[in-house]
Design an enzyme around this catalytic site. Structure first.
Site, PDB file in Angstrom:
ATOM      1  N   CYS A 276      -0.428   4.021   2.234  1.00 16.40           N
ATOM      2  CA  CYS A 276      -0.062   3.955   3.818  1.00 16.40           C
ATOM      3  C   CYS A 276       1.440   4.156   4.041  1.00 16.40           C
ATOM      4  O   CYS A 276       1.895   4.736   4.783  1.00 16.40           O
ATOM      5  CB  CYS A 276      -0.171   2.438   4.141  1.00 16.40           C
ATOM      6  SG  CYS A 276      -1.617   1.847   3.319  1.00 16.40           S
ATOM      7  N   ASP A 277       2.326   3.598   3.194  1.00 16.47           N
ATOM      8  CA  ASP A 277       3.707   3.643   3.467  1.00 16.47           C
ATOM      9  C   ASP A 277       4.741   4.426   2.426  1.00 16.47           C
ATOM     10  O   ASP A 277       6.016   4.515   2.821  1.00 16.47           O
ATOM     11  CB  ASP A 277       4.149   1.913   3.214  1.00 16.47           C
ATOM     12  CG  ASP A 277       3.499   1.088   4.167  1.00 16.47           C
ATOM     13  OD1 ASP A 277       3.097   1.542   5.271  1.00 16.47           O
ATOM     14  OD2 ASP A 277       3.268  -0.283   3.746  1.00 16.47           O
TER      15      ASP A 277
ATOM     16  N   CYS B 157       0.824  -1.237   0.029  1.00 20.66           N
ATOM     17  CA  CYS B 157      -0.001   0.028  -0.125  1.00 20.66           C
ATOM     18  C   CYS B 157       0.776   1.241   0.118  1.00 20.66           C
ATOM     19  O   CYS B 157       1.461   1.656   0.781  1.00 20.66           O
ATOM     20  CB  CYS B 157      -0.860   0.067   1.258  1.00 20.66           C
ATOM     21  SG  CYS B 157      -1.864   1.584   1.475  1.00 20.66           S
TER      22      CYS B 157
END
Ligand code: NAP
Length: 310
Positions: free
Chosen positions: A140-141, A137
């Site tokens: 997200c990261d 993701c």
């Protein structure tokens, strides 16, 4: 399935963002929910390290810690947990039947929140280095890879979307695709080709993820020439599709052709009245922890109204 006396008001299947939020809300609505969390509870956040985009945690929080907090909050209001896997459901009559291994449970309403799993390449070191360079993701990261060289696996819209997003942070993004033609839409292809930070490696599969405590690179194999090579990079974003965890519900609920559970527009009501679906199991668009939690809240409120009107 045999007869059993107790009928639960609501059974929640799946114990991650959506299910645990549904647990908090239905418990606070005095519905005494039973949440069957499965042996692998916590969902995709259990594979993430730092979560920086979940509101309320300005310093960030580790994915597993966030899930633990969700669970503790649901427990605080009386959600009961069953750490087993559901093996079969029957939504054809009411009360609904839910089989958990050899035990048979009945419920007036069911909230399904079994999520979706990101498809992985299936390499041993890919799982070992998940959250240590390997991610599924970029939203997200991605921010952890400032000025770093990263790679993306895949050739569909998700892969290109991840690659384009990652150029905000990374110094270079290399997209590795197993063919010489992208599956992604033309518009996404144009955007990616115009982006100077994105490079492409064609006809190539990733055969290993390198690194001990943190990933340092990838081993590659060209499918046409069989030539092997290595590429140094700090991150690998695997974007080869997701599979919704809906196998249990096939034939019981209407589903999209891509396997996600169909719900009424902007609602969590499925094709069976009294059965609700929340989070990634019905959302193939947003797929975020915060949207899954919001959807769990929606399902709980719809469920409460359904039970009150029953
Ligand atoms: P997808 O379209 O199924 O693409 C998956 C990609 O991963 C393909 O290029 C496939 O290669 C590759 N792949 C699959 N298994 C692999 C493996 N084991 N090893 C290496 N490569 C592998 O999935 P997606 O990109 O997640 O998209 C899913 C759906 O959501 C699509 O309908 C897409 O259009 C939509 N979507 C749209 C947007 C947008 O419009 N902005 C964004 C994201 C997703 P092959 O091409 O060789 O099969």
């Amino acid at each position: 399935m045999s007869n059993s006396q107790k009928i639960e008001d609501v059974i929640i299947i799946g114990g991650a963002c959506a299910g645990l939020t549904a647990g908090i809300y239905t418990a606070r609505a005095n519905l005494n929910p039973l949440l069957i969390e499965g042996y692998q509870s916590g969902g995709q956040l259990m594979l993430t390290s730092e979560v920086e985009n979940y509101p309320g945690f300005p310093e960030g929080i580790l994915g597993p810690d966030l899930m633990q907090k969700f669970r503790a909050q649901a427990e605080r209001f009386g959600t009961r947990f069953l750490t087993k896997d559901v093996t079969k459901v029957d939504f054809s009559k009411r009360p609904f039947l839910i089989q958990v291994e050899k035990e048979e449970l009945k419920a007036h309403a069911v909230i399904i929140s079994t999520g979706a799993s990101a498809n992985l390449l299936g390499l041993q070191n890919e799982s070992r280095l998940m959250g240590k360079g390997v991610s599924t993701c970029a939203t997200c990261d991605g921010a952890f890879f400032k000025d770093a060289k990263v790679c993306v696996a895949g050739g569909g819209d998700s892969a290109l979307e991840e690659a384009i997003f990652l150029t905000k942070f990374a110094s270079e993004v290399t997209l590795i695709h197993r063919r010489d033609e992208l599956r992604a839409s033309k518009i996404m292809q144009d955007r990616a080709h115009k982006n100077k930070k994105i490079k492409f490696i064609w006809d190539t599969v990733i055969t290993d993820v390198l690194g001990q405590d943190q990933m340092t690179g990838l081993k590659l194999k060209n499918k046409k020439t069989n030539a092997e090579s290595e590429i140094a990079c700090e991150g690998l974003f695997v974007a080869i599709g997701h599979t919704p965890n809906t196998k249990l519900f096939k034939g019981q609920l209407n589903m999209h052709e891509n396997g996600y559970i169909d719900t009424l527009s902007n609602r969590t009501q499925t094709s069976v009245e009294g059965v609700f679906a929340a989070g990634d199991v019905q959302d193939h668009f947003y797929r975020q922890a915060v949207t899954a939690a919001g959807s769990g809240c929606q399902a709980a409120i719809e469920c409460e109204k359904f039970l009150a009107n029953r």
